[in-house]
Design a protein around this motif. Structure first.
Motif, mmCIF file in Angstrom:
data_model
loop_
_atom_site.group_PDB
_atom_site.id
_atom_site.type_symbol
_atom_site.label_atom_id
_atom_site.label_comp_id
_atom_site.label_asym_id
_atom_site.label_seq_id
_atom_site.Cartn_x
_atom_site.Cartn_y
_atom_site.Cartn_z
ATOM 1 N N ASN A 65 27.044 59.242 62.236
ATOM 2 C CA ASN A 65 27.831 58.035 62.026
ATOM 3 C C ASN A 65 27.138 57.272 60.905
ATOM 4 N N ALA A 66 27.750 57.245 59.741
ATOM 5 C CA ALA A 66 27.140 56.599 58.579
ATOM 6 C C ALA A 66 28.130 55.599 57.987
ATOM 7 N N SER A 67 27.609 54.699 57.160
ATOM 8 C CA SER A 67 28.478 53.686 56.583
ATOM 9 C C SER A 67 27.797 53.032 55.392
ATOM 10 N N LYS A 68 28.568 52.251 54.656
ATOM 11 C CA LYS A 68 28.045 51.304 53.684
ATOM 12 C C LYS A 68 28.935 50.065 53.763
ATOM 13 N N PRO A 69 28.392 48.879 53.486
ATOM 14 C CA PRO A 69 29.225 47.680 53.530
ATOM 15 C C PRO A 69 30.296 47.726 52.444
#
Length: 542
Positions: A279-283
């Motif tokens: 589970n990865a993300s960036k703003p």
């Protein structure tokens, strides 16, 4: 947990984005305390040129009886450097020898009617003294908004024309629109950009705002030219000098658009030994940087921790026997203990060395970047402020770090909340390290290994965060990528005895599959950012 930190930061930033006292009185009073120790303070000294019309009716206007359009303002905002909140200084604050009144919420301000430099002197009741000089910068003048219509459709590009001086020394600009939030009204950022006669802010920028949606209908657009001068001579916890020039015009805003709160990516990868899920993300693009904006990186933290290596479980059973007129109850407790085999320290060092090699290679294969030596990271002045990892092995726990690196990545609720600070963006630990090391990004990785009860294996969980420099002088650090990867390990009994060597730990935790999932997460984030205007928005600052 991280969302709590972001929410609190938005509360502070949205309330102080223009520079004075945008909090409501009740909330501001709750968040403000007093100090006579300037070492506790981070302070922004401000010179604002050309205040806007009081008809804009921001919350900060309500704190002043003499606010008028076209005036100049000088003052300061004082924040807690550690923790969250604002500070009222026990002492005096003067500008060119005249005491500046305290307004509220850690803010001191007064209007000045000329464009002369101002010397700000602070003296506390404990005898501390410090002095700053702040000067005005050239004006910013809006020529037209969307060809002179003054209408801003948030689903379309925003075209701005300026009467821009040919030899402008300060090209950094901010565009802002009014917003309402929790009983306050303030200007909210749209985008940062470099000055030019004509600037086109892409429509995508309206989907990536750092706060809430702008007010629709009759509103105001503010353009700010800014210059940031770091204060480096000591005498205070931290300080920076801001020279600001504003121009504000009435506009009509329509068509609020759905906000992009970030880019989440998720996937499960299977092989013959099990699965890994990330589970990865960036703003969004205001706080999330595209990977193309990073060319030089530093690994600041690589930690491996193993827990539950020794476990025990107890089970109790009871039976009752009856003898004539009495009974006897018997309780039997059985305790089972399991312990993971103690591995030589060199096994753990090899895992860290191998992880460093593979992590850096994965990033370099995906992006055009280079790494500075870890030895340079360890010498950075701000590195001493980080809490060190206890580097050693015990019977029940392993805690090891790569070449003595220290943790920069909070992974518990208490650590996340403890890292909240209202100091200005360039004073936060990430920004200070970026500046001292001369790099574009910092990489922090923590690998937690846990033995399940059912088998002698180590289930890996890898947390990673890649941060970049602030966006302007208010918001930061920015984030290239962050996420968590977790899966199952391989049972020790299944490892071929001929393979019991220094690579054993790498095999048990399925290091190669873990790195493959990390690679997949980075590729997925890169593909998503290309769909949502990150490159176009950040190109405004080139």
């Amino acid at each position: 947990m991280r969302s709590l930190k972001i929410i609190f930061s938005i509360l502070l930033i949205s309330g102080l984005s223009v520079g004075c006292v945008q909090f409501g009185k009740v909330v501001g009073k709750f968040l403000t305390s007093s100090t006579s120790d300037l070492n506790e303070s981070s302070t922004q000294i401000r010179y604002v040129r050309n205040t806007y019309n009081p008809e804009v009716k921001t919350t900060e206007v309500s704190y002043f009886k003499d606010w008028n359009a076209g005036r100049n303002m000088v003052g300061l905002n004082s924040f807690k450097r550690e923790g969250a909140g604002m500070l009222k200084i026990d002492g005096t604050v003067k500008s060119n020898g005249n005491e500046i009144p305290y307004i509220a919420n850690g803010a001191y301000a007064e209007f000045v009617d000329d464009l002369s430099p101002q010397t700000i002197d602070i003296e506390t009741v404990s005898g501390q003294q410090i002095s700053f000089t702040v000067s005005p910068i050239e004006e910013v003048k809006i020529k037209s908004v969307n060809g002179g219509s003054g209408e801003i459709d948030l689903s379309k590009d925003l075209v701005l024309e300026f009467n821009e001086p040919a030899q402008s020394e300060n090209p950094n600009m901010r565009a802002m629109l009014l917003m309402d939030f929790m009983g306050t009204r303030s200007f909210a950022d749209i985008a940062n950009f470099k000055a030019a006669d004509k600037v086109v802010i892409p429509a995508e920028a309206f989907k990536h705002l750092p706060g809430l949606n702008p007010i629709t209908g009759d509103s105001y657009l503010m353009i700010e030219r800014y210059k940031v001068t770091p204060h480096t001579s000591g005498g205070i916890g931290a300080a920076q000098i801001l020279s600001l020039s504003w121009d504000t015009v009435p506009v009509k805003v329509s068509n609020n658009v759905k906000q992009i709160n970030g880019l989440p990516v998720k996937n499960t990868i299977e092989d013959e030994n099990g699965t890994f899920t990330y589970n990865a993300s960036k703003p969004n693009a205001f706080l999330g940087k595209p990977f193309s904006k990073g060319k030089k990186f530093a690994l600041t933290s690589l930690t491996v921790r193993a827990t539950k290596l020794q476990q025990s479980r107890s089970e109790s059973s009871s039976s009752t026997a009856y003898y004539s007129s009495y009974s006897v109850k018997t309780t039997t407790t059985t305790t089972e203990t399991r312990a993971f085999p103690k591995l030589p320290e060199v096994f753990w060092d090899n895992l860290l060395n191998s992880m460093y090699t593979d992590v850096t290679a994965t990033l370099q294969n995906n992006f055009d970047i280079e790494f500075i030596p870890v030895e340079e990271v360890l010498k950075a002045p701000s590195y001493a402020k980080l809490k060190p990892i206890e580097d050693g092995i015990t019977q029940v726990e392993v805690s090891k770090s790569y070449k003595g690196t220290k943790p920069l990545l909070p992974t518990t609720f208490s650590a996340i909340m403890g890292s909240i600070s209202t100091t200005f963006a360039s004073d936060r630990i990430d920004a200070r390290l970026l500046n001292e090391l001369g790099v574009d990004g910092l990489i922090a990785i923590t690998i937690d290994l846990e033995m399940p009860w059912e088998e002698f294996s180590l289930s890996p969980r890898m947390s990673f965060r890649i941060t970049g420099a602030p966006n302007g002088y208010l918001y930061g650090p920015t984030v290239f990528a962050e996420g968590v990867i977790h899966g199952n390990g391989i049972e020790l009994d299944e490892v071929n005895q001929e393979e019991v060597n220094i690579e054993l730990l790498n095999q048990i935790v399925r290091k190669d599959a873990l790195i493959s999932a990390f690679d997949d997460a980075l590729r997925a984030l890169k593909a998503e950012e290309s769909k949502h205007g990150y490159e176009q928005i950040w190109a405004l600052q080139d």
